[in-house]
Design an enzyme around this catalytic site. Sequence first.
Site, PDB file in Angstrom:
ATOM      1  N   ASP A 156     -81.634 -78.434  72.694  1.00 13.15           N
ATOM      2  CA  ASP A 156     -81.852 -79.871  72.696  1.00 13.15           C
ATOM      3  C   ASP A 156     -83.324 -80.102  73.075  1.00 13.15           C
ATOM      4  O   ASP A 156     -84.060 -79.177  73.394  1.00 13.15           O
ATOM      5  CB  ASP A 156     -80.873 -80.565  73.660  1.00 13.15           C
TER       6      ASP A 156
HETATM    7  C1  BGC Z   1     -80.517 -85.694  72.455  1.00 13.45           C
HETATM    8  C2  BGC Z   1     -79.935 -85.065  71.212  1.00 13.45           C
HETATM    9  C3  BGC Z   1     -80.778 -85.379  70.010  1.00 13.45           C
HETATM   10  C4  BGC Z   1     -82.200 -84.920  70.279  1.00 13.45           C
HETATM   11  C5  BGC Z   1     -83.134 -85.131  69.117  1.00 13.45           C
HETATM   12  C6  BGC Z   1     -82.008 -85.416  72.607  1.00 13.45           C
HETATM   13  O1  BGC Z   1     -82.567 -86.147  73.623  1.00 13.45           O
HETATM   14  O2  BGC Z   1     -79.822 -85.228  73.588  1.00 13.45           O
HETATM   15  O3  BGC Z   1     -78.612 -85.504  71.032  1.00 13.45           O
HETATM   16  O4  BGC Z   1     -80.243 -84.746  68.884  1.00 13.45           O
HETATM   17  O5  BGC Z   1     -82.701 -85.651  71.391  1.00 13.45           O
HETATM   18  O6  BGC Z   1     -83.442 -86.438  68.896  1.00 13.45           O
END
Ligand code: BGC
Length: 764
Positions: free
Chosen positions: A287
């Site tokens: 993530d």
């Molecule tokens: C979130 C994810 C997301 C990623 C990319 C993160 O902060 O937890 O769910 O896919 O950002 O945008």
Amino acid sequence: MKRFWLILLIAPMLLAGCRKQNEATEDAQMRVYVDKLMAQMTLEEKLGQLNLPVTGNIVTGAARESNVAEDIRQGKVGGLFNLKGADAIREVQRIAVEESRLGIPLLFGMDVIHGYETVFPIPLGLSCSWDMQAIERSAQIAAREATADGICWTFSPMVDVCHDGRWGRISEGSGEDPYLGSRIAEAMVRGYQGESLKDSATMMACVKHFALYGLVEAGREYNNVYPDDFHAFNEYMQPYQAAVDAGAGSVMAAFNTIHGIPCTGNKWLLNDLLRDQWGFKGFVVSDYCGLEQLRDHGVCSPSKEEAAIQCLDAGLDMDMVSAGLVELADAVRAGRCSMKAVDAACRRMLEAKYKLGLFDDPYMYCDTTLRNTVILCPEHRAEARKIAGESMVLLKNDRNILPLQKKGTIALIGPLANTRPNMSGTWAVAAVPWRYKTVREGLQDALAGTGARLLYAKGSNLMYDAGAEAIGTMFGREMRDPRSVEAMRSEAMNIARQADVIVAAMGEASEMSGECSSRVNIEMPDAQHDLLIELAKLGKPIVLVHFAGRPTVLNWETENLPAIIESWFCGSESADAIADVLFGDVNPSGKLTVQLPRHVGQYPFSYRQMRTSRLNPGGEFNKFTTCYADVSNKPLYPFGYGLSYTQFAYSNFYLTDSIMPLDGKVEAHVTVTNTGSRAGAEIVQLYIGDRVAKGVRPYKELRGFERLTLQPGESREIVFTLDADRMGYYEPADLKWTLEAGEIEVMIGANSRDTQMLLLNVKQ
Ligand code: BGC
């Protein structure tokens, strides 16, 4: 004739055999291709494939300055995310293909969570449709639109089971049940990936957040989780595995820790469980900055290199934004980091590109002519409107005041009645709000030509406190009204007095749920609550169209208002869909996939109550039983609950046998009849309660459901097959799916509370 039946019987087997053989041949061809490519790659180029910087104007974490184009030329980038538009993506892809040494194409990802420009209900709302075909179709349309805009990889489905309404991201998942969550996870993967990833209208799914993110302590975002393995496997893990089994091409590691180790660097999770046990063949991405956050967790020294080595070794393949893996060349050369692990990760990234067809045609998702015909086209909007109607849950409808008639005077009141940007809900990064309608416009259009009068007043801001409201509307989706509380209220009271019925469009603004939107106050925001109290004093019928991205506490509303529709955030077509349900053009059929609490203090809270000592069946205070002194144990609205404008009766519930051998099968039959005067859809639910097992089981757990549409007076018999597959659980000793001998309660009903029960005796 006999031959005909024989052919019919063996044809599927032959087809499956052929498919397997084709897959094996394709795999072998892919291996040869990737081997050849990797043989030409430098160590730096291999590491470059593991790097996923962010670009575009959509930033979910800390923004980064970087010269992405130059990095692409040098082969230091494997993919990019949140860049929108086939033109823009074509240009960036051109740099990779024409200006880097080996011309390896990039992956382009995005958070396409519940639709693209055609936005479907937030996942929590979508799950309330219990309609697997519609859910699959929503993902298929999302893929069709996103791929027409250059994107070939989505960070969805989010399958985190959650029992805590304080967590803002409960809006992004499918609620509190692992069985339903698993079926939805499969449907989403099927929808995104279709029959073949090489089809330019499909995209690769990414299951997230692996794993157990829905368990964040106290519902506080980014917090730690503390599951024991028995509960993790029985309550939370199944949807991830279901998505993997459905063929999801990638998995996103969660921010949280498991067994004290951050998921991004957790070898047990990423290698032992995901790959060795579940047989996952795709790649794992972190993530946002998950890799460098290992340092924040204090599990490695402040050096990013150490974090990167741990993650790579644990099985991470792609690093979102941290730029840690891409810098491992020195560590590899010095022997601090394994070359084998670099090769394995690079191979997985190249395989993903191969599977997507990017080596055949790097521009296959960059057809700039598609946008106008595909994205937000009338066909997609019509389907989104239909699905939005199915996702709303009718919580209350005293004296059948709904559906409303298209006549007289209707007063539409509330801060969410005339806002466009709020309609799509959280995590709709590709949304184009100016092309969506407000509730006011939706109602106006529905009433056009009927002679009915629609009056509108905002009535209040979201909350009294401007600072608190600013936090709940951080990205500027809602404008605060500068008028005084009194001025806004008196305008609303004035139109309410003229009306035959009041429709209150109130609740949370869309940014009050979603990432980093944890809240401990999950009641109707104060200014809106007070306005409702004043409106109720007029004694006119009030219909609350409630907006929320989470289960909320609606005690006062339930006691004082005759009709409540839980409309969640139903996407780009919300306004028309709300009008459809309000005026009865659509008969509501949604059922809650999270129960609604009476008090925030009940969290964590689920219908899946485990068998406990000192049970308190009534739920009210009773000394030395499990209960609260000041609030019931019961939810305000149970899991699986939702009303319709018609009624359904359940009859003739029976089991084909009351005894079943461990390896046997028994059928549960029930007849459902539409006893009302309108066509409607019912969601028939099957629960089991395993009375005696080595590991503690819930009193009730969903193990089957069927959505059926019935005309007035029509009956249908539903049959569920009961066997070890359907009724087993992960037993505590080895966490193997097992059915044990003993009594099992088999329950069928319209929701988790109102069920009929028969006993099934499972014999050794
Ligand atoms: C979130 C994810 C997301 C990623 C990319 C993160 O902060 O937890 O769910 O896919 O950002 O945008």
